[in-house]
Motif scaffolding. Structure first.
Motif, mmCIF file in Angstrom:
data_model
loop_
_atom_site.group_PDB
_atom_site.id
_atom_site.type_symbol
_atom_site.label_atom_id
_atom_site.label_comp_id
_atom_site.label_asym_id
_atom_site.label_seq_id
_atom_site.Cartn_x
_atom_site.Cartn_y
_atom_site.Cartn_z
ATOM 1 N N THR A 158 41.016 37.769 51.877
ATOM 2 C CA THR A 158 42.392 37.336 51.607
ATOM 3 C C THR A 158 42.474 35.830 51.395
ATOM 4 O O THR A 158 43.110 35.348 50.451
ATOM 5 C CB THR A 158 43.314 37.759 52.759
ATOM 6 N N PRO A 199 42.485 48.103 52.106
ATOM 7 C CA PRO A 199 43.512 47.722 51.128
ATOM 8 C C PRO A 199 43.734 46.216 50.984
ATOM 9 O O PRO A 199 43.845 45.725 49.843
ATOM 10 C CB PRO A 199 44.770 48.441 51.637
ATOM 11 N N PRO A 200 43.788 45.426 52.076
ATOM 12 C CA PRO A 200 43.939 43.972 51.882
ATOM 13 C C PRO A 200 42.773 43.355 51.110
ATOM 14 O O PRO A 200 42.975 42.413 50.326
ATOM 15 C CB PRO A 200 43.996 43.421 53.313
ATOM 16 N N ASP A 203 43.225 44.335 47.438
ATOM 17 C CA ASP A 203 44.347 43.561 46.884
ATOM 18 C C ASP A 203 43.912 42.136 46.553
ATOM 19 O O ASP A 203 44.309 41.573 45.514
ATOM 20 C CB ASP A 203 45.510 43.530 47.884
ATOM 21 N N ALA A 204 43.108 41.549 47.442
ATOM 22 C CA ALA A 204 42.602 40.191 47.200
ATOM 23 C C ALA A 204 41.709 40.174 45.964
ATOM 24 O O ALA A 204 41.788 39.258 45.128
ATOM 25 C CB ALA A 204 41.845 39.695 48.429
ATOM 26 N N TRP A 205 40.860 41.171 45.829
ATOM 27 C CA TRP A 205 39.990 41.245 44.649
ATOM 28 C C TRP A 205 40.812 41.405 43.373
ATOM 29 O O TRP A 205 40.460 40.845 42.331
ATOM 30 C CB TRP A 205 39.013 42.407 44.787
ATOM 31 N N GLN A 206 41.907 42.167 43.461
ATOM 32 C CA GLN A 206 42.754 42.360 42.292
ATOM 33 C C GLN A 206 43.407 41.041 41.868
ATOM 34 O O GLN A 206 43.572 40.774 40.664
ATOM 35 C CB GLN A 206 43.824 43.411 42.584
ATOM 36 N N GLN A 207 43.761 40.216 42.839
ATOM 37 C CA GLN A 207 44.308 38.895 42.517
ATOM 38 C C GLN A 207 43.294 38.063 41.735
ATOM 39 O O GLN A 207 43.638 37.392 40.758
ATOM 40 C CB GLN A 207 44.704 38.167 43.798
ATOM 41 N N ASP A 210 43.049 39.492 38.200
ATOM 42 C CA ASP A 210 44.183 39.101 37.363
ATOM 43 C C ASP A 210 44.060 37.648 36.897
ATOM 44 O O ASP A 210 44.479 37.307 35.787
ATOM 45 C CB ASP A 210 45.494 39.291 38.129
#
Length: 391
Positions: A158, A199-200, A203-207, A210
């Motif tokens: 994160t 999930p966190p 989500d960090a990897w998705q940031q 992007d």
């Protein structure tokens, strides 16, 4: 106190054992090299066999994405770039201390090259003391100490994403972490516990995805054998690699375990020259089924001092320009760090909690407890005696 006189008597036996192991390892390496050459000619057939029988194979094995004889020289990175890294450390909870709590400390590093900018070198501490933080894992049979390390892994990801996405500018970037991106420990966790950790991270990897910032896990002295296990499919004496039917007990001396205990890095050390990488592989670890479209790929790189395992998510591996540039930035980091990526090393140095830091932490906590009116603040008699000796 260690009695070196008594210990010395055991060293002769240890040295003899290591000599025998070294000789056996050389034999396994020669056998693996022969199987690797054989695999050059029938790689596609073995991959098809692996894919067809993957549900019946009982050992972790990876799939080569490129020809097995691939040895690619890593390109020189651009002079202007930025590298971001995080690493974590902790103070574990201890019933003998003045209070039962734990602390996570995430080291943060941003290194700018060719931009005349100051680096960021600091850490982000967080103390956990509420019952929901300390005892939530008990419902799943997970010790607080273990849960703390899982929370640290999620925090590292994160903080890394927040750090990298917050950097201004359009220069090439690389986000690095120490260790694997395949979190094997998740396999043994109940679903509810896993849903608080994975999930966190995703989500960090998705940031990062992007923002088009490549993510990389760097493994020094890797013990992984996923690549060697691919060669085990060639060594299988049965008509098909159906472990469930032919070799259900993998703890026994099954015929294909001729490469047992031989690491991937040992084989690739005989194939790669400094500055070269091995073929790209896709990991087939079961836990990756939970990663959605962020499967993990890896390769081995001769960084000069060792063979390092490099792991990246699918979206990095599938972008050849991004992947090549990330490898170049990684290799530059190793060279600047005299054998180990300087950004990861500095993140560790920022994160590590030394003995003096621990004493100051509990000293600060003690003052706050006394200020709050809490009486009889102190460590247990056991802890007090362990810190000193009357002998």
């Amino acid at each position: 106190m260690l009695d070196l006189t008594k210990l010395a008597r055991q060293m002769q036996g240890l040295s003899q054992h290591l000599s025998l192991e070294a000789a056996a390892s050389r034999e396994r390496l020669e056998l693996a090299q022969r199987h690797l050459k054989k695999a050059y000619e029938c790689q596609q057939g073995v991959v098809e066999l692996q894919e067809k029988w993957r549900d019946r194979i009982l050992f972790a094995n990876a799939t080569p994405i490129e020809p097995l004889n691939t040895c690619i020289t890593i390109p020189v990175p651009p002079k202007v770039h930025t590298v971001v890294a995080t690493d974590g450390s902790q103070i574990a909870p201890n019933h003998h201390e003045i209070a039962y709590c734990y602390l996570l400390n995430i080291g943060r590093v941003i290194l700018h090259y060719g931009q005349n900018l100051h680096p960021l070198l600091d850490s982000l501490p967080e103390v956990f003391y509420r019952p929901e933080d300390l005892y939530v894992s008990r419902q799943w049979g997970i010790r607080t100490e273990e849960w703390m390390s899982y929370r640290r892994t999620a925090s590292e990801a994160t903080v890394l994403a927040e750090l990298a996405c917050g950097v201004q500018g359009e220069v090439p970037m690389l986000a690095m972490v120490d260790g694997s991106l395949i979190y094997w420990f998740l396999e043994q966790l109940p679903m509810d516990a896993r849903d608080r950790i994975l999930p966190p991270i995703l989500d960090a990897w998705q940031q990062l995805r992007d923002a088009q910032i490549p993510l990389m896990g760097y493994l020094s002295a890797s013990r992984n054998i996923e690549g060697m296990n691919f060669l085990r499919l060639l060594a299988c004496p049965h008509p098909i690699p159906d472990c469930v039917s032919y070799c259900p007990n993998q703890l026994e001396n099954v015929p294909c375990k001729v490469f047992e205990s031989l690491r991937d890095t040992t084989l690739w050390s005989t194939q790669l020259q400094p500055g070269q990488r091995s073929p790209l592989w896709r990991s087939n670890a079961k836990i990756l089924d939970l990663y959605a479209d962020q499967k993990i790929y890896f390769c081995y790189v001769h960084v000069g001092t060792e063979i390092a395992r490099i792991e990246v998510p699918a979206w990095v591996a599938e972008n050849s320009a991004m992947f090549d540039q990330a490898l170049g930035l990684m290799l530059a980091q190793v060279q600047k760090g005299y054998g180990y990526p300087v950004a990861i090393a500095e993140a560790h140095n920022q994160a590590v909690v030394r003995g003096g830091d621990k004493a100051r932490f509990f000293g600060l906590l003690e003052r706050q407890m006394i200020k709050a009116g809490i009486k009889n603040v102190g460590i247990s008699y056991k802890e007090a005696r362990k810190r000193g000796s009357i002998a």
